[in-house]
Design an enzyme around this catalytic site. Sequence first.
Site, PDB file in Angstrom:
ATOM      1  N   SER A   1       0.713  -1.287   0.194  1.00  0.00           N
ATOM      2  CA  SER A   1      -0.410   0.254  -0.032  1.00  0.00           C
ATOM      3  C   SER A   1       0.834   1.385  -0.151  1.00  0.00           C
ATOM      4  CB  SER A   1      -1.038   0.189   1.208  1.00  0.00           C
ATOM      5  OG  SER A   1      -0.058   0.106   2.209  1.00  0.00           O
TER       6      SER A   1
ATOM      7  N   HIS B   1     -40.589  24.371  -8.943  1.00  0.00           N
ATOM      8  CA  HIS B   1     -40.762  23.264 -10.139  1.00  0.00           C
ATOM      9  C   HIS B   1     -40.022  23.694 -10.978  1.00  0.00           C
ATOM     10  CE1 HIS B   1     -43.507  20.632  -7.871  1.00  0.00           C
ATOM     11  NE2 HIS B   1     -44.306  21.983  -7.630  1.00  0.00           N
TER      12      HIS B   1
ATOM     13  N   SER C   1     -14.216  26.378 -26.624  1.00  0.00           N
ATOM     14  CA  SER C   1     -14.103  25.152 -26.926  1.00  0.00           C
ATOM     15  C   SER C   1     -12.914  25.285 -27.384  1.00  0.00           C
ATOM     16  CB  SER C   1     -15.669  24.827 -27.641  1.00  0.00           C
ATOM     17  OG  SER C   1     -15.621  24.486 -28.592  1.00  0.00           O
TER      18      SER C   1
ATOM     19  N   LYS D   1     -18.260  29.484 -28.194  1.00  0.00           N
ATOM     20  CA  LYS D   1     -18.224  29.484 -26.910  1.00  0.00           C
ATOM     21  C   LYS D   1     -17.425  30.121 -25.247  1.00  0.00           C
ATOM     22  CE  LYS D   1     -20.081  24.880 -26.291  1.00  0.00           C
ATOM     23  NZ  LYS D   1     -21.591  24.794 -26.228  1.00  0.00           N
TER      24      LYS D   1
ATOM     25  N   GLU E   1     -19.824  22.653 -13.719  1.00  0.00           N
ATOM     26  CA  GLU E   1     -20.019  21.093 -13.807  1.00  0.00           C
ATOM     27  C   GLU E   1     -19.311  20.450 -13.176  1.00  0.00           C
ATOM     28  OE1 GLU E   1     -21.161  21.326 -19.131  1.00  0.00           O
ATOM     29  OE2 GLU E   1     -19.362  22.730 -18.644  1.00  0.00           O
TER      30      GLU E   1
ATOM     31  N   GLN F   1      -7.131  -1.989   4.284  1.00  0.00           N
ATOM     32  CA  GLN F   1      -6.285  -1.282   3.643  1.00  0.00           C
ATOM     33  C   GLN F   1      -6.500  -0.710   2.415  1.00  0.00           C
ATOM     34  OE1 GLN F   1      -2.582  -2.566   2.929  1.00  0.00           O
ATOM     35  NE2 GLN F   1      -2.361  -2.870   1.057  1.00  0.00           N
TER      36      GLN F   1
HETATM   37  N1  ARG Z   1      -1.164  -0.591   5.040  1.00  0.00           N
HETATM   38  C1  ARG Z   1      -1.970  -2.067   6.435  1.00  0.00           C
HETATM   39  C2  ARG Z   1      -4.040  -0.957   6.391  1.00  0.00           C
HETATM   40  O1  ARG Z   1      -3.587  -0.032   5.349  1.00  0.00           O
HETATM   41  C3  ARG Z   1      -1.516  -1.800   7.732  1.00  0.00           C
HETATM   42  C4  ARG Z   1      -2.438  -2.518   8.538  1.00  0.00           C
HETATM   43  C5  ARG Z   1      -1.364  -3.955   8.524  1.00  0.00           C
HETATM   44  N2  ARG Z   1      -1.567  -5.104   8.931  1.00  0.00           N
HETATM   45  C6  ARG Z   1      -1.533  -6.412   9.153  1.00  0.00           C
HETATM   46  N3  ARG Z   1      -2.215  -6.424  10.405  1.00  0.00           N
HETATM   47  N4  ARG Z   1      -1.376  -7.032   8.168  1.00  0.00           N
HETATM   48  O2  ARG Z   1      -4.306  -1.306   6.791  1.00  0.00           O
END
Ligand code: ARG
Length: 461
Positions: free
Chosen positions: A26, A159, A280, A286, A293, A325
């Site tokens: 992550s 309306h 445009s 335009k 929008e 995560q």
């Molecule tokens: N990267 C993990 C998350 O965003 C951190 C926690 C991970 N914990 C674990 N037991 N693998 O949630």
Amino acid sequence: MASKPQPWSGRFRAPVAERVKRFTASVDFDRRLAQHDIVGSLAHARMLAAARIISKADLRAIERGLARIRREIQSGRFAWSLDAEDVHLNIERRLTVLVGEAGKRLHTARSRNDQVATDLRLWLRDEIDAIDERLVALLRALITQAERHAALVMPGFTHLQVAQPVTFGHHLLAYVAMLERDRARLAECRLRVNQLPLGAAALAGTSFPIDRMRVARELGFQGIAENSLDAVSDRDFAIEFCACAALAMVHLSRLSEELVLWSNPRFGFVRLPENYCTGSSIMPQKKNPDVPELVRGKSGRVIGSLVALLTLMKAQPLAYNKDNQEDKEPLFDAVDTLRDSLAVFAGLVAGLAPVPRAMRAALNEGHATATDLADYLVRKGVPFRDAHEIVARAVREAEERGSDLARLPLATLKRFSPHIGADVRRVLSPEGSVASRRHAGGTAPGEVRKAAARARKRLAA
Ligand code: ARG
């Protein structure tokens, strides 16, 4: 280059598959939490030292290392690694390289489960404060315009048909009311964000003599997320935030819709500031309302984040699951989208130029003061239902002549009711109509000015 093993790799005979590593990592998005991760680690380490769980020397080494890492990250020199999975392990690994053993002691009495929940809350708390500032800026822009145009009459709609005259200022103050509620909701949400999960460890707490209140105090949390199972698994605060954000975006989207309609020459009620419009590439004439929008469109993303988080949580058994995560990207996106939309809207609203002539023209076509005529007859003693009928017939007459009720000659009007006298002219005028609505929350210019002043005062509080 051979990658370093994960801190948990001792349990496994084979290294994790490269594809799985990429899939579960992550760090590409949670590195956004880095500064808050460091702040949380510092508070944790100080508590560990105060409770004599680590030595003072270890604490000093950790502080030194984290200060350096903070600078490395700020200057973009930090070498983020997918091998280290997430923001927490990246920082911990670097800390250990920098300060050795002390770095490995930092994770005592802690888990990434309570760590990530803490980081997220610290981060979101700051973002809520930043969003509140932008809400205030937008509110100021709306209030300033409302004061400036407290007496400018335009048609009010139901309306999407002309209903009764209102003032432009009054109309804008309706959005002030919505955004004030958004602020109050976010402030309430912030109270529940502002609770410390750290100390819950993986799920069951820790066998070390930790001091959760001390950590809470140092990090500015109002209290602790008490139950350890709940502390690591709860994402209500993120869901609540997204609900607040989605509703705020819905408010911006409604105003956007009006600005798109009103800037269309068929309405022509407002001119959008030129530097907030785009042209445009093919049609030279335009001037497109891209900003409203886009905001209208982006409201869908934030509603999407809310639904994503609700769905993420709905079937999770206690306590932490890796599902969590997936909480970050929707939350980050909701924060960014709301913050940026508010910021661009403050400029857009400040630059709005209403077109009184177009508003007047629309008012002159919609029999907008029909209700005022009925009320006038009521004041002369005619029962409201009869008055309604009388005016309806007069409106039909005006329609047949291709005219407007307010422009029918007095003699014609008198044919519908003998109670109608010369004093009806003011009643049939848009100015007379709005001026007569001078109760709290009414559209009379004086009331609009008072309401704007009250709103301004609330902002200062
Ligand atoms: N990267 C993990 C998350 O965003 C951190 C926690 C991970 N914990 C674990 N037991 N693998 O949630």
